[in-house]
Motif scaffolding. Structure first.
Motif, PDB file in Angstrom:
ATOM      1  N   LYS A  77       0.563  -1.262   0.184  1.00  0.00           N
ATOM      2  CA  LYS A  77      -0.131  -0.122  -0.117  1.00  0.00           C
ATOM      3  C   LYS A  77       0.978   1.250  -0.257  1.00  0.00           C
ATOM      4  O   LYS A  77       1.951   1.224   0.484  1.00  0.00           O
ATOM      5  CB  LYS A  77      -0.629  -0.300   1.003  1.00  0.00           C
ATOM      6  N   LYS A  78       0.759   2.265  -0.895  1.00  0.00           N
ATOM      7  CA  LYS A  78       1.135   3.183  -0.637  1.00  0.00           C
ATOM      8  C   LYS A  78       0.295   4.967  -0.660  1.00  0.00           C
ATOM      9  O   LYS A  78      -1.044   4.783  -1.702  1.00  0.00           O
ATOM     10  CB  LYS A  78       2.318   3.627  -2.001  1.00  0.00           C
ATOM     11  N   ASP A  79       0.047   5.427   0.367  1.00  0.00           N
ATOM     12  CA  ASP A  79      -1.050   6.629   0.444  1.00  0.00           C
ATOM     13  C   ASP A  79      -1.917   6.238   0.460  1.00  0.00           C
ATOM     14  O   ASP A  79      -3.091   6.335  -0.016  1.00  0.00           O
ATOM     15  CB  ASP A  79      -0.747   7.183  -0.578  1.00  0.00           C
ATOM     16  N   GLY A  80      -2.467   4.788   1.564  1.00  0.00           N
ATOM     17  CA  GLY A  80      -3.355   3.736   1.700  1.00  0.00           C
ATOM     18  C   GLY A  80      -4.303   3.655  -0.025  1.00  0.00           C
ATOM     19  O   GLY A  80      -5.393   2.840   0.090  1.00  0.00           O
ATOM     20  N   LYS A  81      -3.475   3.540  -0.325  1.00  0.00           N
ATOM     21  CA  LYS A  81      -4.285   2.707  -1.627  1.00  0.00           C
ATOM     22  C   LYS A  81      -3.325   1.768  -2.374  1.00  0.00           C
ATOM     23  O   LYS A  81      -1.220   1.594  -1.618  1.00  0.00           O
ATOM     24  CB  LYS A  81      -3.973   3.827  -3.010  1.00  0.00           C
TER      25      LYS A  81
END
Length: 139
Positions: A77-81
């Motif tokens: 996940k990166k920035d919640g995505k």
């Protein structure tokens, strides 16, 4: 279903008599775990160039000839995505310089699978393949 963002990344395995140069990850997502030096590719940067850059940034070492030995897709996940790192692992036939932890490497050491370090997933399998003298890969 939409496929997550694909992020090219690399790591580089330096191997000497059953020991591997590992760095202790300082930053998430793998903080506190040991891994081969590596990171994300910069835009327009080849895998080999990224592997050389990451090795130098994290250890101060310069790599000789490189060979791609494994490719993995690692969900994260990166920035919640959701994202998917496409990780190419290279090995170096030789290297030069004096090793010292730098950049996001909190520490470094030469270690083997038997040392029982907390490793980033996949590192132990690549170590075993290198020791066995085999090329590995997964898509």
């Amino acid at each position: 279903m939409r496929r997550p963002l694909l992020i090219p990344a690399v790591s580089i395995a330096l191997h000497d008599k059953g020991r591997f140069l590992l760095v202790l990850r300082e930053n998430p997502p793998d903080s506190g775990l040991w891994a081969f030096p590596g990171g994300k590719c910069e835009p327009g940067e080849s895998g080999e160039d990224a592997a050389r850059r990451e090795l130098f940034e994290e250890t101060g070492l310069n790599a000789g000839a490189l060979a791609e030995i494994a490719v993995f897709e690692v969900p994260a996940k990166k920035d919640g995505k959701p994202v998917l790192y496409r990780l190419a692992v290279f090995s170096a036939s030789d290297w030069s310089g004096r090793a010292a932890a730098a950049s996001d490497a909190a520490d470094l050491r030469w270690a083997g699978p038997e040392d029982g370090l907390a490793l980033v997933p996949g590192v132990a399998a690549v170590m075993a393949q290198i020791i066995a003298g085999q090329k590995t890969g997964a898509d």
